[in-house]
Write a protein that holds these residues in place. Structure first.
Motif, mmCIF file in Angstrom:
data_model
loop_
_atom_site.group_PDB
_atom_site.id
_atom_site.type_symbol
_atom_site.label_atom_id
_atom_site.label_comp_id
_atom_site.label_asym_id
_atom_site.label_seq_id
_atom_site.Cartn_x
_atom_site.Cartn_y
_atom_site.Cartn_z
ATOM 1 N N VAL A 121 3.568 -2.499 6.309
ATOM 2 C CA VAL A 121 3.407 -3.804 5.592
ATOM 3 C C VAL A 121 2.966 -3.526 4.218
ATOM 4 N N VAL A 122 3.619 -4.309 3.426
ATOM 5 C CA VAL A 122 2.897 -4.179 1.945
ATOM 6 C C VAL A 122 2.544 -5.609 1.483
ATOM 7 N N ARG A 123 1.170 -5.860 1.240
ATOM 8 C CA ARG A 123 0.769 -7.080 0.917
ATOM 9 C C ARG A 123 -0.484 -7.144 -0.275
ATOM 10 N N PRO A 124 -0.770 -8.132 -0.905
ATOM 11 C CA PRO A 124 -1.629 -8.170 -1.846
ATOM 12 C C PRO A 124 -3.205 -8.108 -0.922
ATOM 13 N N GLY A 125 -4.147 -7.410 -1.431
ATOM 14 C CA GLY A 125 -5.438 -7.579 -1.267
ATOM 15 C C GLY A 125 -5.975 -9.155 -1.262
ATOM 16 N N GLN B 52 0.964 0.710 9.668
ATOM 17 C CA GLN B 52 0.295 0.957 8.202
ATOM 18 C C GLN B 52 0.401 -0.114 7.453
ATOM 19 N N THR B 53 -0.744 -0.342 6.645
ATOM 20 C CA THR B 53 -0.661 -1.441 5.462
ATOM 21 C C THR B 53 -0.851 -0.889 4.228
ATOM 22 N N LEU B 54 -0.315 -1.127 3.138
ATOM 23 C CA LEU B 54 -0.374 -0.873 1.848
ATOM 24 C C LEU B 54 -1.153 -2.038 1.259
ATOM 25 N N ARG B 55 -2.328 -2.366 0.687
ATOM 26 C CA ARG B 55 -2.580 -3.519 -0.093
ATOM 27 C C ARG B 55 -2.391 -3.228 -1.667
ATOM 28 N N VAL B 56 -1.876 -4.165 -2.379
ATOM 29 C CA VAL B 56 -1.899 -3.787 -3.587
ATOM 30 C C VAL B 56 -2.831 -5.004 -4.408
ATOM 31 N N THR B 57 -3.091 -4.802 -5.504
ATOM 32 C CA THR B 57 -3.949 -5.822 -6.378
ATOM 33 C C THR B 57 -3.310 -7.137 -6.117
ATOM 34 N N GLY B 58 -4.144 -8.182 -5.941
ATOM 35 C CA GLY B 58 -3.638 -9.583 -5.725
ATOM 36 C C GLY B 58 -4.607 -10.331 -6.768
ATOM 37 N N LEU B 59 -4.087 -11.323 -7.026
ATOM 38 C CA LEU B 59 -4.629 -12.444 -8.059
ATOM 39 C C LEU B 59 -4.165 -13.762 -7.293
ATOM 40 N N ILE C 49 -3.336 -17.573 -6.281
ATOM 41 C CA ILE C 49 -2.108 -18.404 -7.024
ATOM 42 C C ILE C 49 -2.576 -19.808 -7.536
ATOM 43 N N PRO C 50 -2.128 -20.082 -8.927
ATOM 44 C CA PRO C 50 -2.466 -21.237 -9.424
ATOM 45 C C PRO C 50 -2.331 -22.571 -8.508
ATOM 46 N N GLY C 51 -3.485 -23.344 -8.153
ATOM 47 C CA GLY C 51 -3.185 -24.350 -7.095
ATOM 48 C C GLY C 51 -3.497 -24.005 -5.743
ATOM 49 N N TYR C 52 -3.384 -22.684 -5.550
ATOM 50 C CA TYR C 52 -3.720 -22.382 -3.991
ATOM 51 C C TYR C 52 -4.664 -21.181 -4.149
ATOM 52 N N SER C 53 -5.928 -21.349 -4.762
ATOM 53 C CA SER C 53 -6.727 -20.353 -5.181
ATOM 54 C C SER C 53 -7.068 -19.539 -3.711
ATOM 55 N N ASP C 54 -7.008 -20.093 -2.509
ATOM 56 C CA ASP C 54 -7.428 -19.171 -1.350
ATOM 57 C C ASP C 54 -6.365 -18.227 -0.951
ATOM 58 N N LEU C 55 -5.057 -18.488 -1.810
ATOM 59 C CA LEU C 55 -3.797 -17.423 -1.410
ATOM 60 C C LEU C 55 -3.784 -16.791 -2.654
ATOM 61 N N ARG C 56 -3.161 -15.537 -2.566
ATOM 62 C CA ARG C 56 -3.083 -14.483 -3.702
ATOM 63 C C ARG C 56 -1.638 -14.026 -3.776
ATOM 64 N N PHE C 57 -1.216 -13.652 -4.982
ATOM 65 C CA PHE C 57 -0.052 -13.116 -5.200
ATOM 66 C C PHE C 57 -0.216 -11.586 -5.601
ATOM 67 N N GLY C 58 0.883 -10.741 -5.090
ATOM 68 C CA GLY C 58 0.662 -9.317 -5.649
ATOM 69 C C GLY C 58 1.516 -9.057 -6.817
ATOM 70 N N LEU C 59 0.758 -7.986 -7.684
ATOM 71 C CA LEU C 59 1.353 -7.713 -8.928
ATOM 72 C C LEU C 59 2.438 -6.637 -8.495
ATOM 73 N N SER C 60 3.322 -6.667 -9.596
ATOM 74 C CA SER C 60 4.408 -5.794 -9.522
ATOM 75 C C SER C 60 4.254 -4.360 -9.419
ATOM 76 N N VAL C 61 4.555 -3.440 -8.696
ATOM 77 C CA VAL C 61 4.208 -2.148 -8.222
ATOM 78 C C VAL C 61 5.687 -1.557 -7.964
ATOM 79 N N PRO C 62 6.737 -1.716 -8.676
ATOM 80 C CA PRO C 62 7.955 -0.833 -8.408
ATOM 81 C C PRO C 62 7.995 0.346 -8.395
ATOM 82 N N GLY C 63 7.181 1.151 -9.414
ATOM 83 C CA GLY C 63 7.140 2.620 -9.264
ATOM 84 C C GLY C 63 6.318 3.288 -7.911
ATOM 85 N N ARG C 64 5.079 2.443 -7.836
ATOM 86 C CA ARG C 64 4.369 2.896 -6.619
ATOM 87 C C ARG C 64 5.170 2.751 -5.440
#
Length: 406
Positions: A50-54, A72-79, A81-96
């Motif tokens: 699984v790949v998901r935001p922290g 296995q889970t890969l957590r990426v940096t998350g910020l 979501i406007p209007g849904y502060s309890d949820l996060r979106f993951g930053l783009s990490v194509p190279g990783r």
């Protein structure tokens, strides 16, 4: 953290990677669906990563082992979501992701959400020639009208078309959503529905102690809503409906299970309503089973897992003729449904149920019987056939698709 799970190359398993901006223990329809998908894929012998935001309370990105849901889970940096502060979106990490998948190549990638993380996953998979499919889980384009940004709907539709048409196939949960996505120019699409855990969600979980804590006496009616307390869920109709019911049945109680931006305002305006907050697992099942009538006023859900969970719990469901209700409810037999344009019929159906207890008991019994046929194993087998078992065809198709530019 280095993961000690065996690699699929050693075990002979197929390796499927799930990419999503939301994942358990978050509580929403997408996360709920992915929980059952991952559990069943692991049960069927696949290697699942699984790949998901922290998420909240997770202070760093990186690898972790999550044996209850995947290998296995890969957590990426998350910020947030406007209007849904309890949820996060993951930053783009194509190279990783490209580096990771070169080292540990999946047989197939399934991207469940359309955010920056999903875009980067599709790009990395295409670059490496890995079959990549997507899911149409959420009608985000239709949410814009509920947040004062209706002018964005056309742009979001074009973005959705661009995103999904970069994948080999887009999975949709209902026949209506299939028609809607095709009309948006998304193709090909394939039907992949949802199951329900009838062992967890069951009338046997009904709790008299819980009902008493809600202030109910024997014979009183608990009106239940389960889901996000947000504008796009059309909660104002549920409120209007309950107020009509209460005017005729003063001992009825309205129990709202969940959280969201509307909770504080609703609680201030309706201090007699019961707000239980988010419930999970056995506690959620107990709340469902301890209700009597279930209101689902949403017109924006692509499916609505709560509808089938309520049916499995033996509740009489009132919903619009859309999403899961359109697929699984037969009006007057195992539930009640109104046309999307007829809010008055929605209220009338709820009034009929509370006024006719014998009729309601029959509906509740039939709802449970029909839910028993909606098993997750069948749906995950279909997922295998659509996403995992046809890598060569999927790879050829995604390389030759015409992609519309945004």
């Amino acid at each position: 953290m280095k993961v000690t799970a065996p690699s699929p190359a050693i075990t002979g398993q197929r390796h499927i990677t799930i990419v999503s901006e939301t994942f358990p223990p978050e509580v929403n329809g997408v996360a709920n669906t992915l929980r059952y998908l991952c559990e069943e894929l692991v049960r069927r012998g696949h290697y699942v990563s699984v790949v998901r935001p922290g998420q909240k309370q997770e202070d760093s990105a990186g690898f972790e082992a999550t044996p209850d849901l995947c290998h296995q889970t890969l957590r990426v940096t998350g910020l947030p979501i406007p209007g849904y502060s309890d949820l996060r979106f993951g930053l783009s990490v194509p190279g990783r992701l490209t580096r990771l998948w070169r080292k540990n190549r999946p047989d197939a990638v399934y991207v469940a959400t359309q955010g920056p993380l999903g875009v980067s996953a599709v790009s990395a998979a295409r670059r490496l020639g890995i079959p990549v499919s997507s899911g149409f889980h959420t009608n985000f384009h239709s949410y814009s009208q509920y947040y004062g940004a209706g002018w964005l709907e056309a742009l979001l539709c074009r973005y959705g078309q661009w995103f999904h048409n970069r994948t080999a196939v887009t999975l949709v949960p209902t026949r209506k959503t299939m028609a809607a996505t095709q009309s948006m120019g998304i193709n090909p699409v394939a039907l992949w529905s949802r199951g329900v855990d009838c062992n967890l969600f069951s009338p046997a979980k009904r709790s008299q102690a819980l009902r008493e804590s809600w202030g109910l006496n024997p014979g009183d009616t608990a009106i239940l809503y389960v889901g996000r307390l947000a504008a796009e869920k059309n909660l104002q109709l549920a409120v209007s409906c309950f107020e009509r019911l209460k005017s005729l049945h003063p001992t009825a109680r309205f129990v709202l299970v969940g959280d969201g931006p509307m909770r504080q305002r609703l609680a201030e305006r309706h201090p007699d309503y019961l707000f239980t907050g988010i419930q999970r697992g056995e506690q959620l099942a107990e709340h469902y089973a301890s209700g009597d009538l279930f209101l689902f006023p949403s017109k924006t859900d692509t499916f609505g897992n709560v509808v089938t969970e309520a049916m499995a719990s033996g509740l009489a469901v009132v919903a619009f003729d859309d999403a899961a209700a359109r697929e699984h409810i037969r009006h007057g037999d195992n539930g009640m449904k109104a046309s999307l344009e007829d809010s008055e019929a929605f209220v009338s159906h709820a009034l009929r149920l509370i006024d006719q207890p014998t009729f309601t008991r029959r509906i509740r019994t039939q709802a449970r019987l029909d839910a028993l046929d909606l098993d997750w194993a069948t749906q995950v087998e279909r997922f295998e056939n659509l996403v995992i078992n046809q890598p060569a065809e999927a790879r050829h198709h995604v390389r030759h698709k015409q992609v519309t530019t945004v």
